[in-house]
Design a protein around this motif. Structure first.
Motif, short mmCIF file in Angstrom:
data_model
loop_
_atom_site.label_atom_id
_atom_site.label_comp_id
_atom_site.label_asym_id
_atom_site.label_seq_id
_atom_site.Cartn_x
_atom_site.Cartn_y
_atom_site.Cartn_z
N SER A 1 39.24 37.54 38.89
CA SER A 1 38.23 36.48 38.78
C SER A 1 38.15 35.92 37.36
CB SER A 1 36.86 36.99 39.21
OG SER A 1 36.36 37.92 38.27
N ARG B 1 35.22 39.20 50.33
CA ARG B 1 34.49 38.03 49.83
C ARG B 1 34.72 37.84 48.34
NH1 ARG B 1 30.60 40.08 53.43
NH2 ARG B 1 29.48 41.11 51.74
N SER B 2 34.66 38.93 47.59
CA SER B 2 34.89 38.86 46.15
C SER B 2 36.30 38.39 45.84
CB SER B 2 34.68 40.23 45.50
OG SER B 2 33.39 40.69 45.70
N ARG C 1 38.21 36.47 47.74
CA ARG C 1 38.29 35.02 48.01
C ARG C 1 37.68 34.22 46.86
NH1 ARG C 1 36.16 36.38 53.34
NH2 ARG C 1 37.94 36.91 54.62
N SER C 2 36.55 34.67 46.39
CA SER C 2 35.90 33.99 45.26
C SER C 2 36.78 34.04 44.01
CB SER C 2 34.55 34.64 44.93
OG SER C 2 33.67 34.49 46.01
N GLN D 1 38.38 31.01 41.83
CA GLN D 1 37.97 30.90 40.44
C GLN D 1 39.15 30.62 39.51
OE1 GLN D 1 34.76 30.92 39.59
NE2 GLN D 1 35.33 30.48 37.48
#
Length: 186
Positions: free
Chosen positions: A40, A89-90, A92-93, A97
């Protein structure tokens, strides 16, 4: 040690395959969560980004396989499943990013160049150091974890084989004991 004591010690919980798998799953998810945080914040080259993302995907696949193994033992996997969904979910985020991170990094580099605070050569050196360091650290940790998982799986298989052999041996000893007792009665 008599066969009955061996059976008692085995059933006493000294070796618990679902617990070992659960521990392995926790370790896998923890490592994937750490790598997702790195992803991220990553703003290096596209190839390095893809390599790190691929590593996380593989960690997720291994976690899913471990969850399936735990389900076969009727172990409650709800906590692990929730953690896996949160990780997805993290992930994908973190994938989404990447573009804003690279834009912000490019803007920062432009500002440094325009202000005269850095030369293009200094920026290139900095880029090589920071991008590779994060990726190399993640790759090293992932490789070490894969080796550990492999070694643990081998040991678990050996232990399961030993338990099976002990169980067969104990059954034969019980049968033999019964035959000797029957012969003594005659």
């Amino acid at each position: 040690m008599p066969a009955d004591e061996i059976l008692d010690s085995l059933s006493g919980g000294e070796f618990d395959l679902p617990t070992a798998w659960s521990k392995q799953l926790d370790d896998e998810l923890t490592e994937a969560e750490k790598d997702t945080v790195l992803l991220s914040k990553f703003s290096g080259s596209r190839a390095e980004h893809e390599q790190l993302a691929s590593s996380i995907r593989e960690q997720q696949r291994r976690a899913e396989r471990l969850i399936e193994r735990l389900r076969t033992t009727n172990t409650d996997t709800s906590e692990h499943e929730q953690r896996t969904k949160k990780l997805q979910r993290s992930f994908r985020s973190a994938l989404l990013q990447y573009r804003p991170n690279t834009r912000a990094q490019a803007q920062q580099e432009r500002n440094l160049l325009l202000s005269g605070a850095a030369t293009p050569a200094e920026l290139r050196k900095k880029k090589v150091r920071t991008g590779n360091a994060a990726l190399n650290a993640a790759a090293d940790v992932t490789t070490a974890l894969q080796e550990t998982v492999s070694m643990m799986s081998d040991e678990i298989e050996k232990s399961a084989g030993n338990i099976s052999a002990m169980s067969e041996s104990s059954n034969k000893l019980r049968k033999t004991k019964g035959q000797y007792l029957a012969m003594d009665d005659v």
